[in-house]
Motif scaffolding. Structure first.
Motif, PDB file in Angstrom:
ATOM      1  N   THR B  67      -2.749   0.456  -0.202  1.00  0.00           N
ATOM      2  CA  THR B  67      -1.868  -0.626  -0.647  1.00  0.00           C
ATOM      3  C   THR B  67      -0.610  -0.742   0.216  1.00  0.00           C
ATOM      4  N   LEU B  68      -0.783  -0.588   1.514  1.00  0.00           N
ATOM      5  CA  LEU B  68       0.352  -0.772   2.412  1.00  0.00           C
ATOM      6  C   LEU B  68       0.321  -2.186   2.981  1.00  0.00           C
ATOM      7  N   TRP B  71       2.468  -5.179   7.975  1.00  0.00           N
ATOM      8  CA  TRP B  71       3.507  -4.826   8.966  1.00  0.00           C
ATOM      9  C   TRP B  71       3.738  -3.327   9.024  1.00  0.00           C
ATOM     10  N   LEU B  72       3.615  -2.673   7.862  1.00  0.00           N
ATOM     11  CA  LEU B  72       3.859  -1.234   7.822  1.00  0.00           C
ATOM     12  C   LEU B  72       2.693  -0.478   8.468  1.00  0.00           C
ATOM     13  N   SER B  76       3.097   1.787  11.789  1.00  0.00           N
ATOM     14  CA  SER B  76       2.517   3.128  11.865  1.00  0.00           C
ATOM     15  C   SER B  76       1.639   3.260  13.101  1.00  0.00           C
ATOM     16  N   LEU B  90      -2.917   7.785   7.353  1.00  0.00           N
ATOM     17  CA  LEU B  90      -2.446   6.958   6.245  1.00  0.00           C
ATOM     18  C   LEU B  90      -3.252   7.179   4.960  1.00  0.00           C
ATOM     19  N   LEU B  91      -4.539   7.451   5.115  1.00  0.00           N
ATOM     20  CA  LEU B  91      -5.376   7.588   3.923  1.00  0.00           C
ATOM     21  C   LEU B  91      -4.953   8.804   3.113  1.00  0.00           C
TER      22      LEU B  91
END
Lengths: 329, 533
Positions: B67-68, B71-72, B76, B90-91
């Motif tokens: 749920t990012l 843009w984030l 990253s 990220l996961l």
């Protein structure tokens, strides 16, 4: 900003008449913790947590130091100031200020994991929260320290089997103590660089309990050690001092080791993702827990973290500071 | 197991010495099931499975789980510099692996999804993510995005394999080269020397040279050495066996289709012949600038117009197989004599002999080297006349002696974060020369600075960024660098009107101010002198 204003010397509490972690000499400086980007020499009077005192004395040669315990409010010119544990390093504190119904918290540097040395971080409710953002990107998620230290022990053991010394680079104030605590004397005595050894002496003199380390003098011939653990600050990385320990393998302890590229750039044999800062989740959890209506994001990924907070409905803005230059000793 | 491969990947990234890497690989090949080993050989030599998902979708599926916002995710990615790694970081990660499947089963599953719907692919990939730990996720993602660039050279892999299978390294190198499909080849088959007979396309591993240190006078008696121009083209092998012809590049890419003008020449080449040489644009037996070839190399189909504008020839300098016999053990002199016979017999304008440059002493050769650019060469190859044709990069018998590069002083105007080893640092720069009171971008360069200098430039960029365009920052034009490059050609695609070959930073001119840099006119002067076609 009312209670706290940004000046060319740093954060300034107007009614209180003192600065917090100023980067220029001032009349009165409240210090969150003893790292060199937050605690600078030259101010007339210092105020800090009681555990920070010996560090300021040794590092800054400061003489006029007033100390506080955590959760012990004091009033300065009508401003009530209270320190709370920040969990970053020994003595590190958040600074809470209250004046005329306004509450502010300056986080300094903090981590949410209790390392058993620095005191457990305590979230503090406030209206204005000034936070760090060193690791303010979602790629930074830390594994539990026990897992990291387990990996570290495994790595040391492997090196021992292969006849290598294990050189571990960690900041002399903060991570060095964590490594010393975690490794203990499992692999014999820990050998240390001057910066680490001096810090240990200082802390032990101040009453802290740590296993002793063996100081290796750069001017003396190399000790004949094999399969030992050697602890040094990052600045020793390319020094002649390290050559004494050949053959050795080199590990770096840092949150930046999360990204493989950084590890390769450091030319380290191993990177341990061990940080004294909050990870992404830590930053978010703490910021939410303060229930602050205004968040000011300093050193690190300011723009990213501020933007994300705004999208989450938390009013946030970037705040330019001189913090975050890496501690080098 | 997947973990075995993930550990290998991590361990290889942690060691720097060749001997350690070889030991890790050999150890892996010994432990891994042969169905996995064959894929690892394939992956590490650039033979990756067909890509079934693009980056956009892969990113979307990751964002769905985290749920990012986009843009984030992108922020990253710019910090990490690698999509597979970004997603793995990220996961959510439990720290534990719940997978006991071997590597090849993941690859097989991905291959079977090729014609599935995006929904089915997503389902499989997301469920794989949920059972793998972080490093396993990373290598799993790399199976999809491709590219295991971790400093494992062909030679290193050959060494490791030669330790565990009863073949000579040169034989191993030959066996794993060329066209083979890890999906249909078993480990056993790949290393069966009889199998070469059935694969008529197989090239030989290329023999590569190191640069001479300073000058070649340390090599000894000049008459023991042969000098040839070092061409600035595509190193290639022509393979002709059983009536079939193949053009291989040094990157082991089969390029036969790219050079239709070779077909008549290849037809005339006798069976059982393998030539080593350079693919170069040429007219009337003389080479043209390499930049011309680049304009058509990327195209899928070569047009008639391009064929006429940029005719390509093969400048042969070695003969590896003759009359069906592997003659790499013969001396260079003997191979050269046979090569000359073969080339003369074919008699085609597309097959030329790369000339031997005669010289009496090293000083004379140094003098001739000064004329390299005019000959569209980048210096000399110096080869021991008695040398065999070895495999991989080796010291001793073959050396390259390149000319000094061209230089231009320029100012940095854009910066972008690097990838891999340089992620999170501004390391990719764009440079400009002056044109009146304007600045004109003319080159991008990455390498050539020390880590300390990179850190300084990085700090400068962070303090002096003017504007943001995605990952690119425009910076105050203040830092001056000397840009070195190997060649220059006219280009309609670049604002400056020139395209440079191999531009890189040769040094940071902290002694120079931005108003002292070179001008567009200076660049065009270089183009006039060295870039004429």
């Amino acid at each position: 900003m009312e209670l706290i204003r940004m000046t060319d010397a740093g954060l300034y509490c107007v009614p209180g008449g003192f600065h917090i972690d100023p980067w220029k000499p001032v009349h009165k400086a409240v210090i969150t913790h003893a790292h060199s980007d937050h605690a600078r020499a030259g101010s007339e009077h210092y105020c800090c947590h009681v555990h920070t005192r010996p560090l300021l004395q040794a590092r800054l040669g400061a003489t006029s130091i007033e100390t506080l315990q955590w959760n012990q409010p004091v009033t300065i010119n009508g401003v009530t100031m209270t320190l709370f544990p920040a969990g970053h390093i020994i003595g590190s504190s958040q600074v809470r200020l209250e004046h005329g119904g306004d509450t502010w918290v300056v986080s300094g540097d903090f981590k949410t994991v209790d390392d058993g040395i620095s005191g457990a971080f305590e979230p503090v409710r406030c209206q204005h929260f000034i936070t760090e953002s060193t690791f303010g990107l979602p790629i930074y998620q830390w594994a539990p320290p026990e897992t990291i230290f387990e990996d570290m022990r495994h790595w040391i053991r492997q090196n021992q089997e292969n006849g290598f010394n294990a050189v571990i680079l960690a900041y002399s104030l903060g991570k060095a103590q964590r490594v010393i605590r975690a490794i203990g004397e499992d692999f014999g005595k820990i050998y240390a660089h001057g910066a680490v050894a001096n810090m240990q002496d200082l802390l032990i003199n101040a009453g802290w309990q740590f296993p002793p380390v063996v100081y290796i003098n750069p001017l003396e011939p190399p000790p004949s050690i094999k399969g030992a653990v050697i602890l040094a600050p990052p600045s020793a990385e390319s020094s002649n001092w390290l050559k004494k320990f050949q053959p050795y393998k080199l590990a770096v302890c840092s949150g930046w080791m999360q990204v493989r590229g950084n590890q390769r750039r450091r030319n380290a044999d191993r990177g341990f993702v061990l940080s004294d800062h909050a990870d992404w989740e830590g930053l978010l959890t703490v910021t939410r827990a303060t229930e602050a209506a205004h968040v000011y994001v300093t050193h690190g990924f300011q723009s990213v973290f501020a933007r994300y907070l705004n999208e989450q409905g938390i009013h946030a803005m970037e705040l330019e500071t001189a913090f975050g230059k890496e501690e080098e000793s | 197991m997947m973990r075995l491969f993930a550990n290998l990947f991590v361990d290889l990234g942690n060691v720097t010495r060749t001997s350690e890497k070889t030991a890790l690989l050999a150890n892996y090949f010994q432990q891994a099931p042969p169905e996995d080993a064959i894929w690892v050989i394939a992956l590490f030599s650039g033979r990756r499975p067909k890509r079934i998902v693009n980056s956009t979708l892969l990113g979307e599926w990751c964002r769905e789980l985290t749920t990012l916002p986009l843009w984030l995710f992108e922020e990253s990615y710019h910090t990490v510099g690698d999509l597979a790694e970004t997603i793995a970081l990220l996961l959510p990660d439990s720290g534990e692996s719940h997978s006991s499947l071997p590597l090849h089963q993941y690859i097989d599953a991905l291959r079977q999804l090729e014609s599935s719907t995006p929904e089915e692919k997503k389902h499989y990939i997301q469920s794989a993510w949920s059972e793998l730990n972080r490093t396993e996720k990373l290598v799993f993602n790399k199976l999809i995005t491709g590219g295991f660039r971790i400093g494992v050279s062909q030679q290193l892999m050959v060494q490791a394999l030669a330790e565990i299978i009863p073949l000579e390294p040169s034989q191993v190198a030959h066996q794993i080269s060329g066209k083979w499909d890890p999906a249909t080849t078993t480990f056993q088959q790949l290393f069966d020397p009889g199998a070469i007979k059935t694969d008529v396309s197989k090239p030989y591993p290329f023999f590569l040279a190191y640069a001479v240190e300073d000058d070649p006078s340390g090599l000894g008696e000049p008459d023991e050495w042969q000098a040839e121009w070092k061409w600035d083209g595509i190193r290639g092998q022509l393979v002709k066996r059983e009536g079939k012809a193949f053009v291989w590049s040094r990157g082991e890419e089969l390029m036969t289709e790219k050079f239709p003008e070779y077909s008549l020449m290849l037809e005339k080449l006798p069976d059982g012949t393998v030539l080593d040489g350079e693919i170069l644009p040429a007219k009337d037996g003389r080479p043209l600038p390499f930049a011309l070839l680049q304009t058509r190399i990327g195209r899928k189909n070569v047009t008639r117009k391009q064929l006429e504008a940029v005719p390509v020839a093969f400048f042969a300098y070695d003969l590896l197989e003759w009359q069906g016999r592997d003659i790499r053990e013969l001396q260079l002199e003997e191979r050269r004599a046979l090569l000359e016979q073969v080339v003369t017999a074919v008699s085609s304008p597309q097959l030329l002999l790369s000339p031997v440059v005669s010289f009496d002493n090293w000083e004379a050769l140094a003098g001739l080297r000064g004329q390299s650019r005019e000959a569209f060469a980048e210096g000399f190859m110096i080869k021991r006349k008695r040398s065999s044709y070895q495999s991989g990069r080796r010291r001793g018998d073959w050396w390259k002696w390149k000319i000094d590069p061209l230089h231009i002083d320029a100012v940095m105007i854009y910066a972008q974060k690097g990838h891999g080893r340089r992620s999170n640092l501004y390391t990719d720069y764009t440079f400009a020369v002056r044109d009146g009171d304007k600045l004109v971008a003319f080159a991008k360069a990455y390498s050539g600075l020390t880590d300390r200098e990179i850190a300084q430039v990085d700090a400068f960029v962070k303090q002096n960024a003017l504007e943001k365009f995605g990952p690119v920052r425009t910076v105050k034009p203040e830092l001056v660098f000397e840009i070195a490059f190997e060649g220059i050609a006219a280009s309609g695609r670049h604002k400056s009107g020139v395209a440079l070959r191999f531009p890189r930073i040769s040094r940071w001119r902290q002694d120079k101010k931005p108003d002292e840099i070179n001008t567009l006119e200076d660049l065009h002067e270089l183009l006039q002198r060295y870039g004429k076609t």
